[in-house]
Design a protein around this motif. Structure first.
Motif, short mmCIF file in Angstrom:
data_model
loop_
_atom_site.label_atom_id
_atom_site.label_comp_id
_atom_site.label_asym_id
_atom_site.label_seq_id
_atom_site.Cartn_x
_atom_site.Cartn_y
_atom_site.Cartn_z
N ASN A 95 0.82 -1.20 0.00
CA ASN A 95 0.00 0.00 0.00
C ASN A 95 0.86 1.26 0.00
OD1 ASN A 95 -1.52 2.15 1.98
ND2 ASN A 95 -2.97 1.12 0.64
N GLN A 96 1.93 1.25 0.78
CA GLN A 96 2.84 2.39 0.83
C GLN A 96 3.65 2.52 -0.46
OE1 GLN A 96 3.21 4.75 3.25
NE2 GLN A 96 1.46 3.83 4.30
N LEU A 97 4.10 1.39 -1.00
CA LEU A 97 4.93 1.41 -2.19
C LEU A 97 4.15 1.82 -3.43
CD1 LEU A 97 7.61 0.69 -3.69
CD2 LEU A 97 6.70 -1.66 -3.88
N LEU A 98 2.99 1.22 -3.63
CA LEU A 98 2.23 1.41 -4.86
C LEU A 98 1.23 2.56 -4.78
CD1 LEU A 98 1.54 -2.34 -5.69
CD2 LEU A 98 3.42 -0.91 -6.50
N ARG A 99 0.90 2.97 -3.57
CA ARG A 99 -0.06 4.06 -3.35
C ARG A 99 -1.41 3.76 -4.00
NH1 ARG A 99 2.31 8.28 -0.94
NH2 ARG A 99 4.59 8.37 -0.93
N GLU A 116 -9.15 -9.07 3.36
CA GLU A 116 -8.50 -7.88 3.92
C GLU A 116 -8.31 -6.86 2.82
OE1 GLU A 116 -7.91 -5.73 6.67
OE2 GLU A 116 -7.64 -7.74 7.49
N ARG A 117 -8.32 -5.58 3.20
CA ARG A 117 -8.10 -4.51 2.22
C ARG A 117 -7.41 -3.34 2.90
NH1 ARG A 117 -11.16 -1.42 -2.29
NH2 ARG A 117 -10.99 0.74 -1.63
N HIS A 118 -6.40 -2.81 2.24
CA HIS A 118 -5.74 -1.59 2.70
C HIS A 118 -6.05 -0.49 1.68
CE1 HIS A 118 -3.04 -2.83 6.10
NE2 HIS A 118 -3.52 -3.98 5.69
N SER A 119 -6.77 0.53 2.13
CA SER A 119 -7.21 1.58 1.23
C SER A 119 -6.19 2.71 1.15
CB SER A 119 -8.56 2.14 1.69
OG SER A 119 -9.54 1.13 1.66
N ARG A 120 -6.36 3.52 0.11
CA ARG A 120 -5.44 4.64 -0.11
C ARG A 120 -6.24 5.82 -0.69
NH1 ARG A 120 0.06 5.08 1.42
NH2 ARG A 120 0.82 6.98 0.42
N PRO A 121 -6.22 6.97 -0.03
CA PRO A 121 -6.95 8.13 -0.57
C PRO A 121 -6.44 8.49 -1.97
CG PRO A 121 -6.25 8.54 1.70
CD PRO A 121 -5.58 7.27 1.26
N GLY A 122 -7.37 8.77 -2.87
CA GLY A 122 -7.00 9.17 -4.22
C GLY A 122 -6.58 8.05 -5.13
N ALA A 123 -6.70 6.79 -4.68
CA ALA A 123 -6.30 5.65 -5.50
C ALA A 123 -7.34 5.36 -6.57
CB ALA A 123 -6.08 4.42 -4.63
N VAL A 226 6.11 -2.97 -12.78
CA VAL A 226 6.58 -2.74 -11.40
C VAL A 226 5.56 -3.28 -10.41
CG1 VAL A 226 7.12 -0.96 -9.70
CG2 VAL A 226 7.95 -0.73 -12.04
N VAL A 227 4.29 -3.03 -10.67
CA VAL A 227 3.22 -3.52 -9.80
C VAL A 227 3.23 -5.05 -9.75
CG1 VAL A 227 0.70 -3.75 -9.59
CG2 VAL A 227 1.73 -1.51 -10.07
N ALA A 228 3.35 -5.69 -10.91
CA ALA A 228 3.35 -7.16 -10.96
C ALA A 228 4.53 -7.74 -10.19
CB ALA A 228 3.38 -7.62 -12.41
#
Length: 249
Positions: A95-99, A116-123, A226-228
């Motif tokens: 979550n921190q790396l990919l935003r 489980e889910r980690h959210s990110r504002p503006g994603a 990069v994401v993969a």
């Protein structure tokens, strides 16, 4: 367990009352519960009162919601508890790396169940939410879970849903083989036309997927590779930690 006049068990009716609630309908009246659970209103009212008494439901501003007691019981001895605990640090790092929003899922009853889910504002737009279910054939997580499922599970799913798979993916067996070769799945616009989904499998000792982690990014993003790679690295870390029986510090 007592049966109704129709022969239906009390437990079956109770489950239907609880299943009437959904992510898009977290608050319901007794009349709405009766309609969604296909129960007589008097039966629904009686079951609602029983659920309120033990904390399975709670009343709020004249409507009903699922109670904290259900969450407490589900988390006390859930089969997914260790998986979620082990995966948590890896999901936070992604979550921190990919935003972007990051989620953990499993294949359950022919659907993708979000654990489980980690959210990110503006994603990017992401329709996954904890405890929700998504179609296998319309998610990168579902396709990667299917690609790395044990052969009987994969064959059984394809046999039951071949029409849906073919309409969306064409030669699904070839596509699943390609996902296995690459080690991850990525699809454009399966749910939202403006996004691309990517997912990697968390593998058990037998090489079969025990879970998947996924990310949704804007469709025009140039960071897909990069994401993969980040997803596969995190998935391998979760798999190793599960086999070691402990979460990383």
């Amino acid at each position: 367990m007592a049966n109704s006049s129709s022969g239906e068990k009390l437990l079956d009716r109770l489950v239907r009352v609880l299943e009437a609630f959904a992510p898009d309908r977290p608050e319901l009246t007794v009349a709405q519960i009766a309609e969604r659970a296909d129960l007589p209103r008097t039966t629904a009212y009686r079951l609602v009162q029983d659920c309120l008494a033990v904390g399975f439901l709670t009343r709020q501003h004249g409507t009903l919601r699922l109670g904290v007691r259900l969450w407490e019981l589900a988390n006390r001895a859930s089969a997914t508890r260790d998986l979620r605990q082990v995966a948590m640090p890896f999901l936070e790092d992604l979550n921190q790396l990919l935003r972007q929003h990051v989620q953990l899922s499993v294949l359950h009853e022919d659907e993708v169940l979000i654990l489980e889910r980690h959210s990110r504002p503006g994603a990017a737009i992401n329709n996954a939410s904890v405890a929700s279910r998504l179609p296998v054939h319309r998610t990168s997580m579902g396709m990667v879970l299917l690609a790395f499922a044990p052969a009987p599970v994969q064959a059984g799913y394809i046999g039951r849903h071949e029409g849906l798979l073919a309409a969306r993916h064409g030669d699904v067996r070839r596509e699943l083989a390609e996902i296995r070769r690459r080690g991850y799945a990525t699809f454009d616009g399966l749910i939202d036309p403006t996004t691309t989904g990517a997912a990697a499998p968390v593998l058990g000792p037998d090489g079969a997927a025990v879970a998947a982690i996924g990310v949704v990014i804007p469709r025009d993003s140039d960071s897909l590779q990069v994401v993969a790679m980040a997803l596969m690295t995190a998935a391998r870390g979760i798999g190793r930690a599960l086999q070691e029986g402990a979460a990383p510090n």
